[in-house]
Design a protein around this motif. Structure first.
Motif, short mmCIF file in Angstrom:
data_model
loop_
_atom_site.label_atom_id
_atom_site.label_comp_id
_atom_site.label_asym_id
_atom_site.label_seq_id
_atom_site.Cartn_x
_atom_site.Cartn_y
_atom_site.Cartn_z
N ASN A 213 0.85 -1.23 -0.07
CA ASN A 213 -0.12 0.03 0.15
C ASN A 213 0.92 1.20 -0.07
OD1 ASN A 213 -2.38 -1.57 -0.14
ND2 ASN A 213 -2.32 -1.68 2.13
N PHE A 214 2.05 1.19 0.85
CA PHE A 214 3.02 2.45 0.69
C PHE A 214 3.44 2.80 -0.52
CE2 PHE A 214 7.24 3.80 1.02
CZ PHE A 214 7.19 5.01 1.67
N MET A 217 0.95 4.33 -3.04
CA MET A 217 0.65 5.69 -2.76
C MET A 217 1.93 6.46 -3.25
SD MET A 217 -1.30 6.11 0.95
CE MET A 217 -0.37 4.73 1.93
N MET A 218 3.18 5.81 -3.31
CA MET A 218 4.60 6.58 -3.41
C MET A 218 4.60 6.94 -5.02
SD MET A 218 6.69 7.88 -1.36
CE MET A 218 8.20 7.50 -2.04
N ILE A 260 8.96 11.63 -2.30
CA ILE A 260 7.71 11.43 -1.41
C ILE A 260 6.60 12.02 -2.45
CG2 ILE A 260 7.61 13.84 -0.41
CD1 ILE A 260 7.01 12.43 2.28
N SER A 261 5.32 11.35 -1.83
CA SER A 261 4.06 11.63 -2.62
C SER A 261 3.00 12.47 -1.74
CB SER A 261 3.56 10.43 -3.22
OG SER A 261 2.94 9.74 -2.04
N GLU A 263 0.13 11.89 -1.25
CA GLU A 263 -0.56 10.77 -0.54
C GLU A 263 -0.07 10.65 0.76
OE1 GLU A 263 -1.97 10.38 -4.96
OE2 GLU A 263 0.09 10.66 -3.54
N ILE A 264 1.35 10.46 0.75
CA ILE A 264 2.15 10.26 2.01
C ILE A 264 2.05 11.41 2.83
CG2 ILE A 264 4.36 9.68 3.06
CD1 ILE A 264 2.83 7.13 1.53
N MET A 267 -1.05 11.65 4.57
CA MET A 267 -1.45 10.50 5.74
C MET A 267 -0.50 11.22 6.81
SD MET A 267 -0.86 6.59 5.18
CE MET A 267 1.26 6.70 4.95
N MET A 268 0.79 11.38 6.52
CA MET A 268 1.57 11.68 7.66
C MET A 268 1.05 12.90 8.63
SD MET A 268 5.47 11.08 6.02
CE MET A 268 6.23 11.52 7.67
#
Length: 277
Positions: A213-214, A217-218, A260-261, A263-264, A267-268
């Motif tokens: 999943n990571f 998203m990346m 980094i995207s 989405e990440i 999320m963070m």
């Protein structure tokens, strides 16, 4: 849609276990593109999998072979040439196994006998396969040999343990033998570094779903599915890539070159906000 990219070509496809295997998808696409080929896997893997079903679908004979055994590889290449009526145009090496991963041993407690087995099965077998092909003069000029790799060969990933070293060795062998085979027979040798893929082997790694999943998203394009990897392998077997060799080709939706995207980051940021509430 088929384009007869492999019409008249013959090959060897290793590692097809079940319909989730990338090698299984490669075999289906190669068949659709007009190729004839032999399927192979270790006898134990064959008992665990469904290779007979694929054999019937693709009208492909099966020659069992333990890829760590030079003698069995010799029988594989000589048998393939006999069944296919001539020299080989393409080979897929889709072989990997780690008992350390299966037994969930972390990197600091690796069993070294298992480690040696991982290297032998997952990397050295690639060298043995090509050395046998060279000695038998089994490859046609402008043939293509492809092995499946993973970005852990260049980067550290938790729980991938000794397979990290195996994939790094696999890619190094591709470069060294690619230089040799190119000079000898114009044969090209490449590795394809694939996205995390939900195969039987992949899902056996601890935390696979989280990393899958990571990576999805990346990657700007998302994870590359097994079917798309098969398409890429077919292009490398075809005459359209005659001058591509000694490369580790990233097939990962852009993961390998993304810092980094959004989405990440999102999320963070949400996780940090939640922790402060």
């Amino acid at each position: 849609m088929a384009n007869n990219l492999l019409a008249g070509k013959v090959g060897i496809i290793s590692g097809a276990l079940n319909e989730h295997s990338i090698a299984w998808k490669v075999a289906q696409r190669a068949h659709a593109e007009g190729a004839r080929f032999v399927l192979t896997n270790a006898p134990l893997a064959m008992r665990m999998g469904e290779i007979n079903k694929l054999s019937e679908e693709c009208n492909a004979p099966i020659i069992p072979a333990d890829a760590t055994s030079t003698e069995e590889l010799e029988a594989l290449f000589s048998g393939a040439q006999e069944k296919l009526g001539g020299k080989i145009d393409f080979v897929l090496h889709s072989i990997g196994m780690s008992a350390n991963i299966r037994k969930k041993k972390h990197y600091g407690e690796l069993d070294y006998k298992f480690f040696q087995q991982t290297i032998d099965v997952s990397a050295m077998s690639f060298h043995k396969m090509m050395a046998v092909a060279e000695k038998q003069d089994a490859m046609n000029e402008w043939g293509s040999i492809v092995a499946l790799s993973y970005i852990a060969a260049q980067r550290a990933f938790l729980d991938y343990t000794d397979m990290t070293q195996a994939k790094a060795m696999l890619e190094s062998i591709a470069r060294s033998y690619g230089q040799r085979f190119g000079k000898l027979k114009k044969v090209r040798v490449n590795t394809v570094s694939q996205s995390p893929t939900k195969t039987t082997a992949g899902t056996g790694i601890t935390g696979f779903d989280a990393f899958y999943n990571f990576a999805d998203m990346m990657s700007p394009l998302g994870n590359a599915p097994a079917e798309a990897c098969a398409d890429y392998c077919i292009s490398l077997f075809s005459d359209l890539t005659r001058y591509v060799t000694m490369q580790n080709l990233m097939h990962d939706g852009g993961f390998s070159t993304t810092g980094i995207s959004a989405e990440i980051v999102d999320m963070m940021t949400k996780a940090a906000s939640a922790s402060q509430e």
